[in-house]
Design a protein around this motif. Sequence first.
Motif, PDB file in Angstrom:
ATOM      1  N   TYR A   4       0.822  -1.209   0.000  1.00 23.41           N
ATOM      2  CA  TYR A   4       0.000   0.000   0.000  1.00 23.41           C
ATOM      3  C   TYR A   4       0.856   1.260   0.000  1.00 23.41           C
ATOM      4  CZ  TYR A   4      -3.941  -3.004   0.871  1.00 23.41           C
ATOM      5  OH  TYR A   4      -4.910  -3.960   0.750  1.00 23.41           O
ATOM      6  N   ARG A  76       0.438  -2.886   9.647  1.00 23.83           N
ATOM      7  CA  ARG A  76       0.227  -4.331   9.708  1.00 23.83           C
ATOM      8  C   ARG A  76       0.172  -4.955   8.323  1.00 23.83           C
ATOM      9  NH1 ARG A  76      -4.734  -4.129  13.782  1.00 23.83           N
ATOM     10  NH2 ARG A  76      -5.048  -2.266  12.520  1.00 23.83           N
ATOM     11  N   TRP A 185      -2.133  -9.301  19.335  1.00 30.91           N
ATOM     12  CA  TRP A 185      -2.319  -9.136  17.882  1.00 30.91           C
ATOM     13  C   TRP A 185      -1.298  -8.177  17.323  1.00 30.91           C
ATOM     14  CZ3 TRP A 185      -5.169 -12.979  16.800  1.00 30.91           C
ATOM     15  CH2 TRP A 185      -6.158 -13.405  17.701  1.00 30.91           C
ATOM     16  N   SER A 188       2.399  -9.712  17.499  1.00 33.87           N
ATOM     17  CA  SER A 188       2.765 -10.761  16.549  1.00 33.87           C
ATOM     18  C   SER A 188       3.491 -10.193  15.328  1.00 33.87           C
ATOM     19  CB  SER A 188       1.521 -11.515  16.098  1.00 33.87           C
ATOM     20  OG  SER A 188       0.686 -10.682  15.335  1.00 33.87           O
TER      21      SER A 188
ATOM     22  N   ARG B 238       2.562 -15.456  16.925  1.00 31.70           N
ATOM     23  CA  ARG B 238       1.798 -14.934  18.029  1.00 31.70           C
ATOM     24  C   ARG B 238       1.990 -15.765  19.279  1.00 31.70           C
ATOM     25  NH1 ARG B 238      -2.927 -14.533  15.059  1.00 31.70           N
ATOM     26  NH2 ARG B 238      -3.822 -16.285  16.165  1.00 31.70           N
ATOM     27  N   ASP B 261     -10.066  -5.882   0.859  1.00 29.89           N
ATOM     28  CA  ASP B 261      -8.891  -5.025   0.992  1.00 29.89           C
ATOM     29  C   ASP B 261      -8.303  -5.247   2.381  1.00 29.89           C
ATOM     30  OD1 ASP B 261      -7.719  -2.102  -0.088  1.00 29.89           O
ATOM     31  OD2 ASP B 261      -7.706  -2.367   2.077  1.00 29.89           O
ATOM     32  N   ILE B 262      -7.006  -5.585   2.449  1.00 23.69           N
ATOM     33  CA  ILE B 262      -6.508  -6.012   3.759  1.00 23.69           C
ATOM     34  C   ILE B 262      -6.396  -4.863   4.756  1.00 23.69           C
ATOM     35  CG2 ILE B 262      -5.422  -8.246   3.317  1.00 23.69           C
ATOM     36  CD1 ILE B 262      -2.844  -7.007   2.809  1.00 23.69           C
ATOM     37  N   VAL B 263      -6.075  -3.650   4.291  1.00 19.74           N
ATOM     38  CA  VAL B 263      -5.975  -2.558   5.259  1.00 19.74           C
ATOM     39  C   VAL B 263      -7.338  -2.267   5.884  1.00 19.74           C
ATOM     40  CG1 VAL B 263      -5.614  -0.086   5.458  1.00 19.74           C
ATOM     41  CG2 VAL B 263      -3.931  -1.488   4.283  1.00 19.74           C
ATOM     42  N   PHE B 266      -8.121  -4.917   8.383  1.00 18.77           N
ATOM     43  CA  PHE B 266      -7.445  -4.703   9.674  1.00 18.77           C
ATOM     44  C   PHE B 266      -8.229  -3.692  10.505  1.00 18.77           C
ATOM     45  CE2 PHE B 266      -3.287  -6.331   7.971  1.00 18.77           C
ATOM     46  CZ  PHE B 266      -3.044  -7.225   8.993  1.00 18.77           C
ATOM     47  N   ALA B 267      -8.672  -2.629   9.834  1.00 17.69           N
ATOM     48  CA  ALA B 267      -9.429  -1.592  10.542  1.00 17.69           C
ATOM     49  C   ALA B 267     -10.738  -2.158  11.070  1.00 17.69           C
ATOM     50  CB  ALA B 267      -9.704  -0.423   9.598  1.00 17.69           C
ATOM     51  N   ASP B 270     -10.208  -3.877  14.183  1.00 11.84           N
ATOM     52  CA  ASP B 270     -10.074  -2.933  15.293  1.00 11.84           C
ATOM     53  C   ASP B 270     -11.429  -2.452  15.773  1.00 11.84           C
ATOM     54  OD1 ASP B 270      -7.379  -3.133  15.215  1.00 11.84           O
ATOM     55  OD2 ASP B 270      -7.068  -1.346  13.973  1.00 11.84           O
ATOM     56  N   ARG B 271     -12.335  -2.227  14.805  1.00  8.75           N
ATOM     57  CA  ARG B 271     -13.643  -1.667  15.151  1.00  8.75           C
ATOM     58  C   ARG B 271     -14.566  -2.697  15.783  1.00  8.75           C
ATOM     59  NH1 ARG B 271     -13.513   0.633  10.231  1.00  8.75           N
ATOM     60  NH2 ARG B 271     -15.007  -0.838   9.402  1.00  8.75           N
ATOM     61  N   PHE B 277     -12.663 -11.532  15.896  1.00  4.45           N
ATOM     62  CA  PHE B 277     -11.729 -12.491  16.489  1.00  4.45           C
ATOM     63  C   PHE B 277     -12.509 -13.702  16.949  1.00  4.45           C
ATOM     64  CE2 PHE B 277      -9.308  -8.528  17.175  1.00  4.45           C
ATOM     65  CZ  PHE B 277      -8.173  -8.879  16.491  1.00  4.45           C
ATOM     66  N   ASP B 293      -6.559 -18.651  19.846  1.00  5.92           N
ATOM     67  CA  ASP B 293      -7.215 -17.457  19.303  1.00  5.92           C
ATOM     68  C   ASP B 293      -7.032 -17.419  17.797  1.00  5.92           C
ATOM     69  OD1 ASP B 293      -8.337 -15.971  21.509  1.00  5.92           O
ATOM     70  OD2 ASP B 293      -6.283 -15.842  22.250  1.00  5.92           O
ATOM     71  N   VAL B 294      -8.059 -16.993  17.098  1.00  7.23           N
ATOM     72  CA  VAL B 294      -7.990 -16.891  15.650  1.00  7.23           C
ATOM     73  C   VAL B 294      -8.217 -15.432  15.282  1.00  7.23           C
ATOM     74  CG1 VAL B 294      -8.903 -17.729  13.481  1.00  7.23           C
ATOM     75  CG2 VAL B 294      -8.970 -19.191  15.483  1.00  7.23           C
ATOM     76  N   GLY B 295      -7.259 -14.871  14.572  1.00 12.83           N
ATOM     77  CA  GLY B 295      -7.352 -13.446  14.272  1.00 12.83           C
ATOM     78  C   GLY B 295      -7.146 -13.152  12.799  1.00 12.83           C
ATOM     79  N   TYR B 296      -6.116 -12.353  12.535  1.00 11.62           N
ATOM     80  CA  TYR B 296      -5.904 -11.840  11.180  1.00 11.62           C
ATOM     81  C   TYR B 296      -5.718 -12.931  10.134  1.00 11.62           C
ATOM     82  CZ  TYR B 296      -4.937  -7.665  13.940  1.00 11.62           C
ATOM     83  OH  TYR B 296      -5.012  -6.630  14.819  1.00 11.62           O
ATOM     84  N   LEU B 300      -5.939 -13.095   6.019  1.00 13.49           N
ATOM     85  CA  LEU B 300      -4.603 -13.030   5.427  1.00 13.49           C
ATOM     86  C   LEU B 300      -4.251 -14.322   4.692  1.00 13.49           C
ATOM     87  CD1 LEU B 300      -2.491 -11.235   8.170  1.00 13.49           C
ATOM     88  CD2 LEU B 300      -3.042 -10.405   5.899  1.00 13.49           C
TER      89      LEU B 300
END
Lengths: 199, 443
Positions: A4, A76, A185, A188, B238, B261-263, B266-267, B270-271, B277, B293-296, B300
């Motif tokens: 990006y 990130r 998070w 990591s 992690r 869109d990955i960005v 990510f946001a 956060d929101r 999660f 835990d399962v996250g990004y 990704l």
Amino acid sequence: MPAYHSVFLDRPNPQVIGAITLPHSRTTSNALAASCPRTRGPAPTLPPLPPDVAELTIDDSHESYDPLDEILALFRANTFFRNFEIKGPADRVLIYGILFVSEALGKIKPGMGRRDAEKAVMNTALDTNFAIPGDASFPLNQAFEPPRDRNEAEVLRQYIQQMRQELAMRLLNRVYADGNTPSKWWLSFTKRKFMGKTL
Amino acid sequence: MAPQTPAVVMDNGTGYTKLGFAGNDSPSFVFPTAIATKGPSAGGAGGGSGSGRPAVANKPSFLTGGAGPTGHLSAKRGTEDLDFFIGDEALNAAAGPGYGLHYPIRHGQIENWDQMERFWSNSIFKYLRVEPEDHYFLLTEPPLNPPENRENTAEIMFESFNCAGLYIAVQAVLALAASWTSSKVQDRSLTGTVIDSGEGVTHVIPVAEGYVIGSSIKSIPIAGRDITYFVQSLLRDRGEPDSSLKTAERIKEEFCYVCPDIVKEFARFDREPDDRFKKYQMQQPGGRSVTVDVGYERFLAPEIFFNPEIYSSDFLTPLPNIVDTVIQTSPIDVRRGLYKNIVLSGGSTLYKDFGRRLQRDIRHLVDARIKASETRAGNAAKSGGLDVQVISHKRQRHGPWFGGSLLGQTPEFRSYCHTKAEYDEIGPSIVRRFALLGGPGST
């Protein structure tokens, strides 16, 4: 789709030194900011965040959105990329910012309380002994240009100093968003290296 | 004519074998294409013959029946040749002592015929429990399979198993046929681009009117296994309590999706942290229950198709660009059809919104090219635009098998097969050519 780029590429830039822009930015108004008066610097200030906009959710078209918000938003995603084509001075700010966030994040250890982490991160951020573009120890000299004279170098150093402190504070706010333990998070991402480089 | 028994559909892939009967909705058996035999594992490529004995005929003598000795098999048979397991049983047997695990298919092609023959014999007699002389068989092959391999296959099917009839179809063509179940498909054409992503490799295969355009096929070294590895590396970064491959695989299958869109994604995490999660509960071998835990990694992991750079350092071309290149290198008169009918197949295309993202990205590429060429022409010529459509459908997971089931149940299927009598008359070379099943002229 490659990494990006900065949205500030096509916005008018106030000043370019060492091939990076010195864009506007706002300062975080919290207790920590007040305790280190040096967050003031040469960057022209933007209006502070209105009360209805949170730092975490600011939109990139908002008038108070500054390059540091962008750095933290893109950090990130971009750390996964090794290749980055620099399209202009604003991208160099982005690169420096992301690499600094990496460095600062590396200071926070899992299980560290907020106070200790603040100490460790602000130590790095306040350290005046950092390399600026043109110094022999600066890792990205191929992509950046050295400042033209001592005067410019001084302004650049102050600007980067300001950026480092401000970034450190906003990073801490995000990593410690929910309490006294660092977000795993965020932690990591400490091992990943944007463009394969570190500051 | 033999009584109308359903055709047997066998799709032997590198990773999994799908077995069942034509006309069914899903395969009766799905198990790893693995065989465990006495002796140590062959380890590397090829296999080899277990405990040092020569590669001899490894089928029960009652199988050969009246078919007589087969060409490439010498006669010596002991009972130890009957001592083998296939599929999940093979994995279990190989976990204990005395058995070695082999994968007779590599890169989609059969590498070890002796093991494959035993694999088939167990598939037919132990799993499907059918008499091969009563059934027609529909087998699959990868694109660009050499004709010699087909002949070998026919030799085994006709001479060892004495099956009534045989049809060998290309997997990509069957995958196209499987997409006919989608409501988006109006005309049942066999023209389209097949994106087949399994465990080991992803292929992009253009098919024009039932024929594979061999020169334009491209493959991508990114597939299911890589996604699993990437999930695993994110879990390890992690420091999750369990980051075994098995956990990574389960997380991949249960939680992953494709984001626009990955960005922005990510946001979004956060929101809406509570919504995004997730937690994965797993039982460790000791009986302990562990929460991961399962996250990004949810978005990704499949992203490596669209941004291979985030995972691999030597392969950098995104899947949409590969698809575009494949179509652009195909003959010009079929390109429109190839863009209009991009069909997904295989387990690694099942992520939510995979088709939508792919369609969007390809459309961007196509629109940009049309725009550039219009500008070059000085805006004198306007393009009517190009329709890009990615078809995802319910049968994607076992696409080729389902396509086979669909075509194998048609009344004219048997007339497309080569029968045992024809084989006896002409010999193995008969299977070098098959009439096009489901092509123009058939229903």
